[in-house]
Design an enzyme around this catalytic site. Structure first.
Site, PDB file in Angstrom:
ATOM      1  N   HIS A 122       0.874  -1.254  -0.226  1.00 47.69           N
ATOM      2  CA  HIS A 122       0.349   0.314  -0.023  1.00 47.69           C
ATOM      3  C   HIS A 122       1.253   1.341   0.102  1.00 47.69           C
ATOM      4  O   HIS A 122       1.783   1.169   0.716  1.00 47.69           O
ATOM      5  CB  HIS A 122      -1.054   0.370   1.296  1.00 47.69           C
ATOM      6  CG  HIS A 122      -1.788   1.649   1.350  1.00 47.69           C
ATOM      7  ND1 HIS A 122      -3.477   1.228   0.557  1.00 47.69           N
ATOM      8  CD2 HIS A 122      -2.246   2.131   1.857  1.00 47.69           C
ATOM      9  CE1 HIS A 122      -3.776   2.316   0.582  1.00 47.69           C
ATOM     10  NE2 HIS A 122      -2.854   2.643   1.918  1.00 47.69           N
ATOM     11  N   CYS A 123       1.177   2.499  -1.113  1.00 42.69           N
ATOM     12  CA  CYS A 123       1.929   3.478  -0.967  1.00 42.69           C
ATOM     13  C   CYS A 123       0.832   4.319  -0.075  1.00 42.69           C
ATOM     14  O   CYS A 123       0.044   4.736  -0.825  1.00 42.69           O
ATOM     15  CB  CYS A 123       2.078   3.878  -2.601  1.00 42.69           C
ATOM     16  SG  CYS A 123       2.910   5.040  -2.883  1.00 42.69           S
ATOM     17  N   PHE A 124       1.511   5.248   0.015  1.00 43.31           N
ATOM     18  CA  PHE A 124       0.634   6.292   1.371  1.00 43.31           C
ATOM     19  C   PHE A 124       0.700   7.533   0.648  1.00 43.31           C
ATOM     20  O   PHE A 124      -0.610   8.397   0.544  1.00 43.31           O
ATOM     21  CB  PHE A 124       0.962   6.326   2.576  1.00 43.31           C
ATOM     22  CG  PHE A 124       1.120   5.819   3.414  1.00 43.31           C
ATOM     23  CD1 PHE A 124      -0.565   5.035   3.902  1.00 43.31           C
ATOM     24  CD2 PHE A 124       1.322   4.334   4.064  1.00 43.31           C
ATOM     25  CE1 PHE A 124      -0.673   4.542   5.025  1.00 43.31           C
ATOM     26  CE2 PHE A 124       1.631   3.516   4.649  1.00 43.31           C
ATOM     27  CZ  PHE A 124      -0.143   3.277   5.135  1.00 43.31           C
ATOM     28  N   GLY A 127      -2.030   6.952  -1.925  1.00 40.74           N
ATOM     29  CA  GLY A 127      -2.925   6.662  -1.313  1.00 40.74           C
ATOM     30  C   GLY A 127      -4.229   5.568  -1.922  1.00 40.74           C
ATOM     31  O   GLY A 127      -5.184   4.954  -1.994  1.00 40.74           O
ATOM     32  N   ASN A 128      -3.247   4.297  -2.585  1.00 37.71           N
ATOM     33  CA  ASN A 128      -3.720   3.436  -3.185  1.00 37.71           C
ATOM     34  C   ASN A 128      -2.842   2.408  -2.799  1.00 37.71           C
ATOM     35  O   ASN A 128      -1.624   2.430  -2.981  1.00 37.71           O
ATOM     36  CB  ASN A 128      -4.175   3.674  -4.662  1.00 37.71           C
ATOM     37  CG  ASN A 128      -4.889   3.883  -4.896  1.00 37.71           C
ATOM     38  OD1 ASN A 128      -6.068   3.826  -5.096  1.00 37.71           O
ATOM     39  ND2 ASN A 128      -4.996   5.795  -5.145  1.00 37.71           N
TER      40      ASN A 128
END
Length: 275
Positions: A122-124, A127-128
């Protein structure tokens, strides 16, 4: 979970702010300062060449950033050809996840409330979740972000070198620039704008190295046919030739995606989904 949701909002805002500041510094400070060199011809001046390069890198970085978000995993597993996976998604959403209910290489993210095929992480900053649909765009985003930071770092060093009449031929000059600049700033010998550019130099260096390292790490996993989620969970993957692993992520139109931000239209994943 509240902290992670907050980070999911703060991190994209941080990235967009850094991008906006970088664009303003390049367009209104660095590039105009290059036009002041009378020894260059107007057609092939460093300002025009650098401006074109920066716009190319920025367009690819931001374009792939948007495509990572646009190509986010299917909402709650809808549209996924998972067969009996619908029951698994229902178990995930209900919060009852038995050890044998997880589909291979598939993960349900509570932050996104979505199911990701070939889940990586999950890439902050976007946001996805990163998976089959947006892995190629995510790697291109990391690559062009690191190159844009390197371009801004070089342009910023050239600006500071001309403004402060200093040379960066010695590696110690850059390492000692920040402590010396802080002392000069508080003594009134350094302008606020110059101090801000110096701080941005170190920020560009850190972001550029982080994105380059992350891009290289992802490419190594792709060559092995693995994802970060599989490595973390100890999932054993079937050994395949590295060319097939690359084609599965980048597709046949990899050269087009290297030059301009486009959807991952040529990957094996999308062809399988279309069937």
């Amino acid at each position: 979970m509240l902290v992670l949701r907050l980070l999911n909002v703060v991190a994209p805002a941080y990235f967009l702010c850094i991008s906006l500041v970088t664009f303003v510094l390049q367009i209104f400070l660095f590039i105009p300062s290059m036009f002041r060199d009378p020894s260059t011809t107007p057609l092939f001046s460093p300002a025009l060449l650098h401006g074109a390069l920066f716009l190319f890198l920025s367009a690819n970085a931001l374009g792939n950033y948007v495509l990572v978000i646009q190509s986010s995993p299917e909402d709650s597993g809808k549209g996924l050809n998972l067969g009996e996976g619908a029951e698994v998604v229902a178990d995930w959403l209900a919060g009852s996840r038995s050890p044998g209910s997880a589909l291979p290489s598939t993960h349900f993210c509570r932050l996104c409330a979505r199911v990701t095929q070939r889940h990586d992480h999950h890439c902050f900053f976007t946001g996805n979740c990163i998976g089959s649909r947006n892995m190629r765009n995510f790697i291109m985003f990391c690559l062009y972000t690191s190159l844009a930071c390197l371009d801004s770092l070089v342009a910023g060093m050239a600006y500071i070198s001309a403004a402060l009449s200093m040379s960066f031929t010695s590696p110690l000059a850059f390492l000692t620039l920040l402590p010396h600049s802080i002392s000069q700033f508080f003594s009134g010998a350094l302008l606020s704008s110059e101090m801000f550019v110096i701080l941005m130099l170190y920020l560009w260096l850190g972001i550029g190295l982080a994105c380059a390292g992350f891009c290289c790490h992802q490419m190594l996993l792709i060559l092995r046919g693995q994802t970060r989620y599989q490595v973390r969970k100890g999932v054993v993957v079937r050994a395949r030739p590295w060319r097939e692993n690359l084609r599965e992520v980048f597709g046949k139109r990899w050269l087009l995606g290297l030059l301009i931000p486009v959807l991952n239209v040529g990957s094996d994943y999308r062809r399988q989904k279309g069937k």
